[in-house]
Design a protein around this motif. Structure first.
Motif, PDB file in Angstrom:
ATOM      1  N   GLN A 208     110.765  55.254 -29.018  1.00 45.33           N
ATOM      2  CA  GLN A 208     110.970  53.776 -29.108  1.00 45.33           C
ATOM      3  C   GLN A 208     110.666  53.382 -28.304  1.00 45.33           C
ATOM      4  O   GLN A 208     110.292  52.249 -28.296  1.00 45.33           O
ATOM      5  CB  GLN A 208     112.442  53.702 -30.108  1.00 45.33           C
TER       6      GLN A 208
ATOM      7  N   VAL B 124     107.655  49.938 -27.889  1.00 43.37           N
ATOM      8  CA  VAL B 124     108.582  48.370 -27.023  1.00 43.37           C
ATOM      9  C   VAL B 124     107.200  47.987 -25.678  1.00 43.37           C
ATOM     10  O   VAL B 124     107.206  46.963 -25.560  1.00 43.37           O
ATOM     11  CB  VAL B 124     110.397  48.585 -26.901  1.00 43.37           C
TER      12      VAL B 124
ATOM     13  N   HIS C 118     103.200  45.069 -28.961  1.00 41.00           N
ATOM     14  CA  HIS C 118     104.289  45.097 -29.409  1.00 41.00           C
ATOM     15  C   HIS C 118     104.176  43.918 -28.684  1.00 41.00           C
ATOM     16  O   HIS C 118     105.253  43.369 -29.467  1.00 41.00           O
ATOM     17  CB  HIS C 118     105.501  46.051 -28.944  1.00 41.00           C
TER      18      HIS C 118
ATOM     19  N   VAL D 133     115.161  42.041 -31.739  1.00 43.48           N
ATOM     20  CA  VAL D 133     114.041  42.849 -32.140  1.00 43.48           C
ATOM     21  C   VAL D 133     114.699  44.534 -31.963  1.00 43.48           C
ATOM     22  O   VAL D 133     115.164  44.731 -31.086  1.00 43.48           O
ATOM     23  CB  VAL D 133     112.817  42.791 -30.761  1.00 43.48           C
TER      24      VAL D 133
ATOM     25  N   ASN E 227     115.336  48.019 -33.991  1.00 43.54           N
ATOM     26  CA  ASN E 227     114.204  49.325 -33.280  1.00 43.54           C
ATOM     27  C   ASN E 227     112.876  49.510 -34.770  1.00 43.54           C
ATOM     28  O   ASN E 227     113.316  49.142 -35.372  1.00 43.54           O
ATOM     29  CB  ASN E 227     114.421  50.861 -33.334  1.00 43.54           C
ATOM     30  N   ILE E 228     111.766  50.040 -34.296  1.00 43.96           N
ATOM     31  CA  ILE E 228     111.189  49.737 -35.157  1.00 43.96           C
ATOM     32  C   ILE E 228     111.418  51.576 -36.325  1.00 43.96           C
ATOM     33  O   ILE E 228     111.525  52.000 -35.420  1.00 43.96           O
ATOM     34  CB  ILE E 228     109.605  50.965 -35.020  1.00 43.96           C
TER      35      ILE E 228
ATOM     36  N   ASN F  51     103.657  51.992 -39.839  1.00 46.01           N
ATOM     37  CA  ASN F  51     103.946  52.164 -38.403  1.00 46.01           C
ATOM     38  C   ASN F  51     103.048  52.885 -38.448  1.00 46.01           C
ATOM     39  O   ASN F  51     102.873  54.507 -38.586  1.00 46.01           O
ATOM     40  CB  ASN F  51     105.065  51.855 -37.736  1.00 46.01           C
TER      41      ASN F  51
ATOM     42  N   ILE G 109     101.728  47.598 -36.777  1.00 42.08           N
ATOM     43  CA  ILE G 109     103.404  48.184 -37.232  1.00 42.08           C
ATOM     44  C   ILE G 109     104.054  46.634 -37.333  1.00 42.08           C
ATOM     45  O   ILE G 109     103.760  45.558 -37.825  1.00 42.08           O
ATOM     46  CB  ILE G 109     103.794  47.583 -35.361  1.00 42.08           C
ATOM     47  N   LYS G 110     105.692  47.418 -38.348  1.00 41.89           N
ATOM     48  CA  LYS G 110     106.263  46.449 -38.626  1.00 41.89           C
ATOM     49  C   LYS G 110     107.460  46.067 -38.083  1.00 41.89           C
ATOM     50  O   LYS G 110     108.414  47.570 -37.508  1.00 41.89           O
ATOM     51  CB  LYS G 110     106.969  46.541 -40.422  1.00 41.89           C
ATOM     52  N   ILE G 111     108.078  45.011 -37.487  1.00 42.07           N
ATOM     53  CA  ILE G 111     108.574  45.390 -36.325  1.00 42.07           C
ATOM     54  C   ILE G 111     109.999  43.895 -36.893  1.00 42.07           C
ATOM     55  O   ILE G 111     109.829  42.963 -37.558  1.00 42.07           O
ATOM     56  CB  ILE G 111     108.473  44.318 -34.773  1.00 42.07           C
TER      57      ILE G 111
ATOM     58  N   TYR H 123     110.764  40.569 -41.252  1.00 43.79           N
ATOM     59  CA  TYR H 123     110.049  41.475 -40.421  1.00 43.79           C
ATOM     60  C   TYR H 123     108.925  40.954 -39.876  1.00 43.79           C
ATOM     61  O   TYR H 123     108.209  40.641 -40.345  1.00 43.79           O
ATOM     62  CB  TYR H 123     108.922  42.665 -41.248  1.00 43.79           C
TER      63      TYR H 123
END
Length: 151
Positions: free
Chosen positions: A31, A35, A40, A64, A66-67, A74, A88-90, A100
């Motif tokens: 993580q 970040v 990101h 924001v 955690n992914i 991701n 990435i899907k945040i 998202y």
């Protein structure tokens, strides 16, 4: 040589605790790597720079999350020895709703810098906002923007 049941129980508990700590540490480090990455950071900067998206979320405050490391959306792909692609899907939330932030970035092989190619905020209600081509502040949000490959 006989081993008592209590010794086996102690060994099982110790092994379980040690394994859990190792997995927790790996999750935290993964993580942290996400970040701190440029791909990101670039995506979140685009989100924060879009007043329509921030207003739709009810941000600030913007949270924001955690992914989801097990989410197949991701990933960082290496197509050739020189081209890296990152999808990435945040997960993000504001005071009104959440959603998202779907991003796609490509790393320039000459400079090793990441370039944001796609940044789309998809809200829980189904509305989508293209952050690279944001709508004017007074325009209604588009519904159903083609993000089919993100599901």
């Amino acid at each position: 040589m006989r081993v008592s049941t209590s010794q086996l129980q102690q060994l099982t508990i110790f092994t379980t605790v040690l394994t859990g700590a190792g997995i927790g540490t790996m999750y935290y480090l993964l993580q942290k790597k996400f970040v701190e990455s440029d791909y990101h950071r670039l995506a979140l900067q685009k989100l924060e720079a879009c007043p329509v998206a921030m207003e739709s979320l009810g941000a600030p405050p913007l949270k924001v999350h955690n992914i989801h490391v097990t989410d197949t959306n991701n990933r960082i792909d290496q197509h050739t020895a020189q081209v890296h692609r990152c999808l990435i899907k945040i997960p993000v939330t504001g005071s009104q709703t959440g959603g998202y932030l779907y991003t796609s970035s490509i790393q320039d092989p000459d400079t090793n810098r990441w370039n944001l190619k796609q940044a789309i905020l998809k809200l829980r209600e189904g509305q989508t906002i293209d952050l690279l081509n944001p709508p004017p502040a007074s325009t209604e949000l588009t519904e159903g923007l083609d993000s089919g490959r993100w599901h």
